[in-house]
Design an enzyme around this catalytic site. Sequence first.
Site, PDB file in Angstrom:
ATOM      1  N   ASP A  32      -2.498  12.351 -10.869  1.00  0.00           N
ATOM      2  CA  ASP A  32      -2.957  12.598  -9.490  1.00  0.00           C
ATOM      3  C   ASP A  32      -4.000  13.712  -9.410  1.00  0.00           C
ATOM      4  O   ASP A  32      -3.823  14.701  -8.688  1.00  0.00           O
ATOM      5  CB  ASP A  32      -1.769  12.934  -8.576  1.00  0.00           C
ATOM      6  CG  ASP A  32      -0.674  11.893  -8.621  1.00  0.00           C
ATOM      7  OD1 ASP A  32      -0.924  10.790  -9.131  1.00  0.00           O
ATOM      8  OD2 ASP A  32       0.442  12.178  -8.140  1.00  0.00           O
TER       9      ASP A  32
ATOM     10  N   GLU B 228       3.975  15.416  -6.760  1.00  0.00           N
ATOM     11  CA  GLU B 228       2.939  14.392  -6.729  1.00  0.00           C
ATOM     12  C   GLU B 228       1.811  14.768  -5.768  1.00  0.00           C
ATOM     13  O   GLU B 228       1.998  15.542  -4.825  1.00  0.00           O
ATOM     14  CB  GLU B 228       3.524  13.038  -6.298  1.00  0.00           C
ATOM     15  CG  GLU B 228       4.457  12.407  -7.315  1.00  0.00           C
ATOM     16  CD  GLU B 228       4.835  10.989  -6.942  1.00  0.00           C
ATOM     17  OE1 GLU B 228       4.817  10.129  -7.852  1.00  0.00           O
ATOM     18  OE2 GLU B 228       5.144  10.725  -5.761  1.00  0.00           O
TER      19      GLU B 228
ATOM     20  N   PHE C 238      -3.708   4.877 -11.071  1.00  0.00           N
ATOM     21  CA  PHE C 238      -2.865   5.693 -10.212  1.00  0.00           C
ATOM     22  C   PHE C 238      -3.733   6.584  -9.306  1.00  0.00           C
ATOM     23  O   PHE C 238      -4.943   6.511  -9.304  1.00  0.00           O
ATOM     24  CB  PHE C 238      -1.928   6.544 -11.066  1.00  0.00           C
ATOM     25  CG  PHE C 238      -0.620   5.867 -11.392  1.00  0.00           C
ATOM     26  CD1 PHE C 238      -0.456   4.506 -11.252  1.00  0.00           C
ATOM     27  CD2 PHE C 238       0.476   6.602 -11.857  1.00  0.00           C
ATOM     28  CE1 PHE C 238       0.754   3.873 -11.558  1.00  0.00           C
ATOM     29  CE2 PHE C 238       1.678   5.993 -12.152  1.00  0.00           C
ATOM     30  CZ  PHE C 238       1.823   4.626 -12.013  1.00  0.00           C
ATOM     31  N   SER C 239      -3.062   7.462  -8.572  1.00  0.00           N
ATOM     32  CA  SER C 239      -3.716   8.258  -7.527  1.00  0.00           C
ATOM     33  C   SER C 239      -4.775   9.211  -8.089  1.00  0.00           C
ATOM     34  O   SER C 239      -4.757   9.562  -9.269  1.00  0.00           O
ATOM     35  CB  SER C 239      -2.675   9.068  -6.755  1.00  0.00           C
ATOM     36  OG  SER C 239      -1.807   8.212  -6.056  1.00  0.00           O
TER      37      SER C 239
ATOM     38  N   MET D 145       0.846  -1.197   0.000  1.00  0.00           N
ATOM     39  CA  MET D 145       0.000   0.000   0.000  1.00  0.00           C
ATOM     40  C   MET D 145       0.874   1.237   0.000  1.00  0.00           C
ATOM     41  O   MET D 145       1.879   1.284   0.707  1.00  0.00           O
ATOM     42  CB  MET D 145      -0.900   0.022   1.244  1.00  0.00           C
ATOM     43  CG  MET D 145      -1.775   1.274   1.346  1.00  0.00           C
ATOM     44  SD  MET D 145      -2.799   1.294   2.842  1.00  0.00           S
ATOM     45  CE  MET D 145      -1.571   1.777   4.075  1.00  0.00           C
ATOM     46  N   ASN D 146       0.490   2.258  -0.809  1.00  0.00           N
ATOM     47  CA  ASN D 146       1.127   3.569  -0.664  1.00  0.00           C
ATOM     48  C   ASN D 146       0.069   4.670  -0.627  1.00  0.00           C
ATOM     49  O   ASN D 146      -0.773   4.660   0.275  1.00  0.00           O
ATOM     50  CB  ASN D 146       2.252   3.805  -1.678  1.00  0.00           C
ATOM     51  CG  ASN D 146       1.891   3.672  -3.129  1.00  0.00           C
ATOM     52  OD1 ASN D 146       1.707   2.567  -3.640  1.00  0.00           O
ATOM     53  ND2 ASN D 146       1.811   4.791  -3.840  1.00  0.00           N
ATOM     54  N   ASP D 147       0.051   5.638  -1.512  1.00  0.00           N
ATOM     55  CA  ASP D 147      -0.705   6.877  -1.348  1.00  0.00           C
ATOM     56  C   ASP D 147      -2.185   6.674  -1.014  1.00  0.00           C
ATOM     57  O   ASP D 147      -2.856   5.830  -1.620  1.00  0.00           O
ATOM     58  CB  ASP D 147      -0.653   7.709  -2.629  1.00  0.00           C
ATOM     59  CG  ASP D 147       0.752   7.959  -3.121  1.00  0.00           C
ATOM     60  OD1 ASP D 147       1.702   7.733  -2.357  1.00  0.00           O
ATOM     61  OD2 ASP D 147       0.884   8.367  -4.289  1.00  0.00           O
TER      62      ASP D 147
ATOM     63  N   TRP E  69       9.850   6.833   0.181  1.00  0.00           N
ATOM     64  CA  TRP E  69      10.259   6.071  -0.993  1.00  0.00           C
ATOM     65  C   TRP E  69      11.716   5.615  -0.930  1.00  0.00           C
ATOM     66  O   TRP E  69      12.100   4.685  -1.653  1.00  0.00           O
ATOM     67  CB  TRP E  69      10.023   6.879  -2.263  1.00  0.00           C
ATOM     68  CG  TRP E  69       8.606   6.877  -2.733  1.00  0.00           C
ATOM     69  CD1 TRP E  69       7.763   7.937  -2.830  1.00  0.00           C
ATOM     70  CD2 TRP E  69       7.845   5.739  -3.167  1.00  0.00           C
ATOM     71  NE1 TRP E  69       6.530   7.539  -3.288  1.00  0.00           N
ATOM     72  CE2 TRP E  69       6.542   6.194  -3.509  1.00  0.00           C
ATOM     73  CE3 TRP E  69       8.135   4.376  -3.286  1.00  0.00           C
ATOM     74  CZ2 TRP E  69       5.546   5.332  -3.973  1.00  0.00           C
ATOM     75  CZ3 TRP E  69       7.129   3.516  -3.743  1.00  0.00           C
ATOM     76  CH2 TRP E  69       5.862   3.994  -4.089  1.00  0.00           C
TER      77      TRP E  69
END
Length: 531
Positions: free
Chosen positions: A170, A222, A82-83, A24-26, A327
């Site tokens: 994003d 980002e 993506f985000s 998991m990230n953003d 990161w």
Amino acid sequence: MTDAVSSSPACRPLLHFTPPKGWMNDPNGLVHHAGQYHLFYQYYPDDTVWGPMHWGHASSGDLVHWTHRPVALVPDERGMCFSGSAVVDWEHAFVAECEITTTPRKAECGTLRADMVTPLVAFFTRHVPGGAPERDHQSQAMAVSQDGGRSWQAREASILDNPGLQDFRDPKVFWHAESEHWVMILTEGQQLGIYRTQGGADWEKVSTFGAEYGAHDDLAWECPDLFPLPVEGTGDVGQPGDDGAGGDDGVAAMEERWVLMVGVQRCGPAGGSGTQVFIGDFDGIRFTPHQAPETVTWFDVGADCYAAQSFSDHPGERLVIGWMSNWLYAHETPTGDWRGAMTIPRALSLHRDEHRKDAGYVLRQALPDRVRDSAVALDALVVPRQPAPGSVLALGEAEAALAEFQIELAPGAAVALRPFGDDSLIFRLARGDTGLVVTVERAAPSGLSGELGDNDSPALLAHFPHRTHYPLPAGPRIACQLLRDRCSAELFLDHGRLAITELVFPGEPLAMTLSVERGDVGLGAVSGWHW
């Protein structure tokens, strides 16, 4: 707290959100709807390293207890997911009423009936790995939920094609009432593009921001966010989000400013990832910052708060969550069959900066009331009002615990906070001539040279240990909140003027401690909480 069913090693947090398994990230698509907080996130369920991006999904009624939901968006032949962001489409700007197909089915277009569900709309970036910009390497897409977020249908066509940029992603979408337009802000490499529409897919580019402002490195900005906040203490109106008009009784309207947040990937305050903040004005077309181009202000000065995003459609306070990692070493954190966690949710407020002669502002962060209310008070913490140099005071030993206190430091005095009772992480507060100097000292995770082996975690060994310093222009008495969970600590100083988030992977955690290293120190209003 989550209802994860996979194995949970000792470092899985009790209080902070984590995925059931995988990577998991953003945070994405944060939205409040029908009494539920919806948290979407960049997700790869098949491994604990970054892979083809999905949108994971969880929901909560209190920001503490989270229920895992089915994956919302999955990659396909049109690209990864993506985000992005999500909104409640109250006025059907993106989903026509005749598209609503909840039971009982609507016979014809017309006024939306009470038994129909208001649609949720997600905006995200489709990413084609290895694709060239001229072939829509990254383009903006839309998905719709007509059942309160339980299921999603992505539209095949893009809503905003790539104009030929390598980094074009994003999207954060919000309604701007004054100009009566929906606004989209997204990253375009080293700057942000601002677009607007009155509905549908007719997005018009109206301005850019950022090429000559703030912090930059060799990678794209980002995960931008842009939202208004009232300036506390400047007037008397209703809840944040009101139109700001003064009442008939002549009471002055509360001053309002806009907050822009955006992430950098390699030049954060502790190295690597970080989220910076700009405060200024937004007229629906252009964002105008109140700071000099070279000024850099960080949302959180720790190593592990990135891609912070706020909830859409939340009444009252502005709530934010960030990805709790960096990161530089995110792929090597020792967490077993899951990897990645979110910060504690934070409520934001904007204040005039009493330490500046010009019209500066301070963004403060606090634990939301509903998060605090979910905790249990610890037995009374008995500490001396004026502890002597060399004193070591215990502040609570629960795995997920919060210590709150006021501390007063005479000139030259210094204290050290150890969230895990050892030297894995130390926050040192020292009173200097111009205010407080805060030092963070973090060691490599326990056991790296043994169980994991030096060669298995080169990024952790190289980038996890750090020593950083931050000035805090505050008075002698400082309000402190120290929150620890199984693998993290978050420190909020001077009512959240300075926030520091750090991952920690200690050995056996001990009680949180405060050590008086030198000088005259006063303590007051000490309390503890646990989950």
